[in-house]
Design an enzyme around this catalytic site. Structure first.
Site, PDB file in Angstrom:
ATOM      1  N   ARG A 147     -12.064   6.939 -15.154  1.00  0.00           N
ATOM      2  CA  ARG A 147     -12.672   6.485 -13.901  1.00  0.00           C
ATOM      3  C   ARG A 147     -12.798   7.613 -12.884  1.00  0.00           C
ATOM      4  O   ARG A 147     -12.736   7.378 -11.681  1.00  0.00           O
ATOM      5  CB  ARG A 147     -11.913   5.295 -13.323  1.00  0.00           C
ATOM      6  CG  ARG A 147     -11.607   4.188 -14.318  1.00  0.00           C
ATOM      7  CD  ARG A 147     -12.840   3.552 -14.928  1.00  0.00           C
ATOM      8  NE  ARG A 147     -13.672   2.855 -13.976  1.00  0.00           N
ATOM      9  CZ  ARG A 147     -13.517   1.591 -13.622  1.00  0.00           C
ATOM     10  NH1 ARG A 147     -12.576   0.879 -14.161  1.00  0.00           N
ATOM     11  NH2 ARG A 147     -14.317   1.022 -12.767  1.00  0.00           N
ATOM     12  N   ARG A 183     -15.687   5.602  -7.922  1.00  0.00           N
ATOM     13  CA  ARG A 183     -14.392   5.299  -7.338  1.00  0.00           C
ATOM     14  C   ARG A 183     -14.096   6.097  -6.080  1.00  0.00           C
ATOM     15  O   ARG A 183     -14.599   5.798  -5.041  1.00  0.00           O
ATOM     16  CB  ARG A 183     -13.290   5.504  -8.389  1.00  0.00           C
ATOM     17  CG  ARG A 183     -13.285   4.419  -9.443  1.00  0.00           C
ATOM     18  CD  ARG A 183     -12.272   3.377  -9.073  1.00  0.00           C
ATOM     19  NE  ARG A 183     -12.410   2.153  -9.809  1.00  0.00           N
ATOM     20  CZ  ARG A 183     -11.417   1.546 -10.428  1.00  0.00           C
ATOM     21  NH1 ARG A 183     -10.231   2.105 -10.473  1.00  0.00           N
ATOM     22  NH2 ARG A 183     -11.615   0.397 -11.010  1.00  0.00           N
ATOM     23  N   ARG A 223     -24.714   6.206  -4.213  1.00  0.00           N
ATOM     24  CA  ARG A 223     -24.797   4.812  -4.671  1.00  0.00           C
ATOM     25  C   ARG A 223     -25.306   3.853  -3.586  1.00  0.00           C
ATOM     26  O   ARG A 223     -25.650   2.710  -3.886  1.00  0.00           O
ATOM     27  CB  ARG A 223     -23.414   4.320  -5.127  1.00  0.00           C
ATOM     28  CG  ARG A 223     -23.056   4.552  -6.586  1.00  0.00           C
ATOM     29  CD  ARG A 223     -23.763   3.600  -7.534  1.00  0.00           C
ATOM     30  NE  ARG A 223     -23.790   2.219  -7.039  1.00  0.00           N
ATOM     31  CZ  ARG A 223     -22.804   1.351  -7.117  1.00  0.00           C
ATOM     32  NH1 ARG A 223     -21.676   1.695  -7.699  1.00  0.00           N
ATOM     33  NH2 ARG A 223     -22.923   0.135  -6.627  1.00  0.00           N
ATOM     34  N   ASP A 269     -20.833   1.538 -17.592  1.00  0.00           N
ATOM     35  CA  ASP A 269     -19.768   0.531 -17.575  1.00  0.00           C
ATOM     36  C   ASP A 269     -19.693  -0.107 -18.960  1.00  0.00           C
ATOM     37  O   ASP A 269     -20.684  -0.115 -19.699  1.00  0.00           O
ATOM     38  CB  ASP A 269     -20.016  -0.537 -16.512  1.00  0.00           C
ATOM     39  CG  ASP A 269     -18.764  -1.388 -16.301  1.00  0.00           C
ATOM     40  OD1 ASP A 269     -17.877  -0.943 -15.552  1.00  0.00           O
ATOM     41  OD2 ASP A 269     -18.655  -2.455 -16.921  1.00  0.00           O
ATOM     42  N   TYR A 273     -14.190 -10.684 -21.215  1.00  0.00           N
ATOM     43  CA  TYR A 273     -15.155 -10.939 -20.129  1.00  0.00           C
ATOM     44  C   TYR A 273     -16.157 -12.026 -20.515  1.00  0.00           C
ATOM     45  O   TYR A 273     -16.498 -12.890 -19.710  1.00  0.00           O
ATOM     46  CB  TYR A 273     -15.896  -9.654 -19.740  1.00  0.00           C
ATOM     47  CG  TYR A 273     -15.034  -8.719 -18.922  1.00  0.00           C
ATOM     48  CD1 TYR A 273     -14.700  -9.025 -17.602  1.00  0.00           C
ATOM     49  CD2 TYR A 273     -14.534  -7.542 -19.457  1.00  0.00           C
ATOM     50  CE1 TYR A 273     -13.897  -8.181 -16.855  1.00  0.00           C
ATOM     51  CE2 TYR A 273     -13.723  -6.693 -18.715  1.00  0.00           C
ATOM     52  CZ  TYR A 273     -13.410  -7.017 -17.416  1.00  0.00           C
ATOM     53  OH  TYR A 273     -12.607  -6.198 -16.666  1.00  0.00           O
TER      54      TYR A 273
END
Ligand code: CP3
Length: 352
Positions: free
Chosen positions: A35, A39, A48, A84, A159
């Protein structure tokens, strides 16, 4: 001279990261952070701004920039591709989104044989943007290796079956125990999607791949062995022919390490709960080990961070190969300067 002796490797193949993965001597212990892209970096938040997470993953210029940011800033020994674990699922049409601060949310969870039909095979054209971004990246990265990645079948299933992040994975486990044939079919389909996704990345230039099985520590060893290991092993086997190092990572896997050692990866990650010499003993010979500074340690003063990093290095001193990393991903509020200092510290301490 023996013609079979390979020419000296250069560039990416001779990098400290790939050498450590192959358990060869290294000029210093290589460091990267799970990560690390996104972050904690202000330059990440800036690029972003106004773009949703999944949309960002589908824009090659943005992916290239975000992947390069931590390499420029921290001088890490490897880049991890910005994406992701749910991107391949989105790419085959699963109705999911990544909600800020929450994580992946699936509109209609997958719990029946009929639901399974919504998981079609992944074709390279579904993720054209990955091929394009990786092409750009391998050009820009020079001798720094690019790590590709995917979610492991169990973590993806969690998920899909829960419909979102879950503390107890109750629907997932209910399916695993209550409908073992459906569960096996689901994991097998996910293994094929994951394998296809990793192959796309390796063919586009990924020098190593990591399988994230973040939530697998929720399982007892016997259940992991029976109900999950075959699917993860299928993924590793499906990319074996490329010869790129395969990394296997999960959280809370202390009791699972001997089984992770059998699933087929070349490098096994450990979280901070097991010292690395003990992790290596559990995993068994012939594997490099990645880890395992507690990401929360980075919130302590510099001297404490360095002391804890030294403890990790001491526990790794006798390993066949060590890739320094955190025991899980960078926490969002981490001070980026603490990461930069940690990279320098590990490099200085281990310079040979
Ligand atoms: O390592 C990297 O820096 C590369 C990028 C990367 C992301 N997700 C970007 C991301 C990687 C390797 C992942 C993997 C991932 N995604 C995992 C396995 C790793 C782990 O930490 O265990 C998991 C379980 C996911 C699922 C996921 N995606 C969660 C739980 C979340 C939300 C929590 C959070 O961090 O906010 C995401 C969203 C996500 N993936 C973000 C990023 C940068 C945050 C989205 C944003 O900035 O809006």
């Amino acid at each position: 001279m023996d013609a079979a002796v390979a020419a000296p490797r250069s560039g990416v193949q001779d990098s400290a990261f790939l050498r450590a993965c192959r358990r060869e001597p290294v000029p210093h212990t290589p460091v990267w952070f799970m990560r690390q892209a996104g972050r904690s970096l202000p330059e990440y938040r800036k690029v972003r701004e106004g773009t949703a997470m999944l949309e960002s993953c589908m824009r090659p210029d943005l992916v290239t920039e975000i992947t390069l940011q931590p390499v420029r800033r921290h001088g890490v020994d490897a880049a991890i591709y910005f994406s992701d674990i749910v991107v391949p699922l989105k790419a085959i049409g699963v109705d999911l989104d990544i909600k800020p601060g929450v994580g992946p949310v699936v509109e209609r969870p997958i719990r029946t044989w009929a639901d399974l039909e919504r998981l079609r095979p992944l074709e390279p054209a579904d993720v054209w943007y990955v091929t394009e971004a990786m092409g750009q990246l391998t050009g820009e990265l020079g001798a720094t290796p690019l790590i590709g990645f995917a979610g492991a079948p169990f973590t993806l299933a969690s998920y899909l079956v829960e419909g979102g992040p879950s503390r107890n994975h109750e629907h997932t486990k209910a399916l695993m125990y209550g409908a073992p044939e459906l569960w096996a079919a689901l994991l097998d389909r996910l293994a094929d999607i994951t394998s296809a996704f990793l192959r796309v990345q390796i063919e586009a230039g990924a020098a190593a791949v990591q399988l994230f099985d973040s939530w697998v520590g929720a399982l007892a060893p016997a259940d992991y062995e029976r109900s999950v290991l075959p699917a993860s092993a299928k993924v590793f086997e499906s990319v074996a022919e490329y010869g790129v190092p395969r990394i296997h990572f999960g959280v809370g896997t202390g009791e699972l390490l001997p089984l992770l050692g059998r699933a087929g990866a070349d490098v096994v990650g450990a979280d901070w709960r097991v010292p690395l010499d003990e992790a290596a003993r559990r995993v068994g010979p012939g594997k490099a080990i990645q880890g395992n500074l507690d990401p929360a340690v980075l919130f302590a003063p510099r001297s404490a961070v360095e002391r804890q990093a030294d403890r990790v290095l001491e526990s790794a001193a006798a390993l066949e190969g060590h890739v320094f990393n955190l025991g899980h991903g960078v926490l969002p509020d981490t001070d980026p300067e603490a990461l930069t200092r940690l990279v320098s510290h590990v490099h200085e301490r281990t310079a040979r």
